[in-house]
Design a protein around this motif. Structure first.
Motif, short mmCIF file in Angstrom:
data_model
loop_
_atom_site.label_atom_id
_atom_site.label_comp_id
_atom_site.label_asym_id
_atom_site.label_seq_id
_atom_site.Cartn_x
_atom_site.Cartn_y
_atom_site.Cartn_z
N HIS A 91 0.84 -1.21 0.00
CA HIS A 91 0.00 0.00 0.00
C HIS A 91 0.87 1.26 0.00
N GLN A 92 1.93 1.27 0.82
CA GLN A 92 2.84 2.42 0.86
C GLN A 92 3.48 2.64 -0.51
N GLY A 93 3.94 1.56 -1.13
CA GLY A 93 4.56 1.65 -2.45
C GLY A 93 3.61 2.18 -3.49
N ILE A 94 2.37 1.71 -3.47
CA ILE A 94 1.37 2.18 -4.43
C ILE A 94 1.16 3.68 -4.25
N CYS A 95 0.95 4.12 -3.01
CA CYS A 95 0.70 5.54 -2.75
C CYS A 95 1.90 6.40 -3.17
N LEU A 96 3.10 5.97 -2.79
CA LEU A 96 4.30 6.74 -3.11
C LEU A 96 4.51 6.86 -4.62
N ILE A 97 4.40 5.75 -5.32
CA ILE A 97 4.62 5.75 -6.77
C ILE A 97 3.55 6.59 -7.48
N VAL A 98 2.30 6.48 -7.05
CA VAL A 98 1.23 7.27 -7.67
C VAL A 98 1.46 8.75 -7.42
N GLN A 99 1.89 9.12 -6.21
CA GLN A 99 2.17 10.53 -5.92
C GLN A 99 3.34 11.04 -6.75
N GLU A 100 4.43 10.29 -6.78
CA GLU A 100 5.63 10.73 -7.49
C GLU A 100 5.43 10.78 -9.00
N LYS A 101 4.61 9.91 -9.52
CA LYS A 101 4.48 9.78 -10.97
C LYS A 101 3.09 10.15 -11.47
N SER A 102 2.36 10.98 -10.73
CA SER A 102 0.98 11.28 -11.10
C SER A 102 0.86 11.89 -12.50
N ASP A 103 1.75 12.82 -12.85
CA ASP A 103 1.69 13.41 -14.18
C ASP A 103 1.96 12.37 -15.26
N TRP A 104 2.97 11.54 -15.03
CA TRP A 104 3.31 10.49 -15.99
C TRP A 104 2.16 9.50 -16.14
N ILE A 105 1.56 9.12 -15.01
CA ILE A 105 0.44 8.18 -15.04
C ILE A 105 -0.74 8.78 -15.80
N ASN A 106 -1.06 10.05 -15.52
CA ASN A 106 -2.16 10.70 -16.22
C ASN A 106 -1.92 10.74 -17.72
N HIS A 107 -0.68 10.90 -18.12
CA HIS A 107 -0.34 10.96 -19.54
C HIS A 107 -0.43 9.59 -20.20
N HIS A 108 -0.06 8.52 -19.47
CA HIS A 108 0.02 7.19 -20.06
C HIS A 108 -1.21 6.31 -19.86
N VAL A 109 -2.03 6.64 -18.89
CA VAL A 109 -3.23 5.85 -18.66
C VAL A 109 -4.39 6.58 -19.30
N CYS A 110 -4.88 6.01 -20.37
CA CYS A 110 -5.99 6.64 -21.09
C CYS A 110 -7.27 6.49 -20.28
N GLU A 111 -8.05 7.55 -20.26
CA GLU A 111 -9.35 7.48 -19.59
C GLU A 111 -10.29 6.68 -20.46
N THR A 112 -11.08 5.85 -19.82
CA THR A 112 -12.05 5.06 -20.55
C THR A 112 -13.26 5.93 -20.85
#
Length: 124
Positions: A91-112
């Motif tokens: 859970h800690q890893g998920i939260c940390l990675i999502v916080q650190e990479k939120s812009d990257w994730i938003n760019h690479h994960v297409c909204e359905t």
């Protein structure tokens, strides 16, 4: 002849799958379906727990395990405290990675987008 088999990574991967299944698909499951982010989460957890090894004779190792698939092997049943600690690290890893990479994730994960909700371009 004996072979040393690292049982930690396969057990962690299985536990990560289990924990991720409790998260919403968007964005968590979609983000960690990306191999780079999944590997980063695995590495985060592996760096924070001890490794478990087992020595096995060649006769104990099935042919598919020799080719790198250790799904056949699982760690012995963990006490509840160890399992909760592992889940907490995930859970800690998920939260940390999502916080650190939120812009990257938003760019690479297409909204359905549901086809019925998408504006029509048919009328120009």
């Amino acid at each position: 002849m004996k072979t040393v088999v690292n049982l930690t990574q396969q057990s962690i991967v299985e536990e990560i799958e289990s924990v991720l299944n409790t998260y919403p698909s968007d964005p968590y499951q979609q983000a960690f379906a990306i191999p780079d982010l999944r590997q980063e989460l695995i590495t985060f957890v592996l760096n924070r727990i001890p490794s478990f090894y087992s020595v096995m004779s060649d006769e104990q190792i099935p042919p598919e395990a020799e080719q790198g698939s250790l799904a056949y092997y699982k760690l012995p049943r963990k006490p509840l405290e160890q399992q909760l600690h592992l889940q907490n690290l995930i859970h800690q890893g998920i939260c940390l990675i999502v916080q650190e990479k939120s812009d990257w994730i938003n760019h690479h994960v297409c909204e359905t987008v549901e086809p019925a909700c998408e504006p029509s371009h048919w009328f120009g």
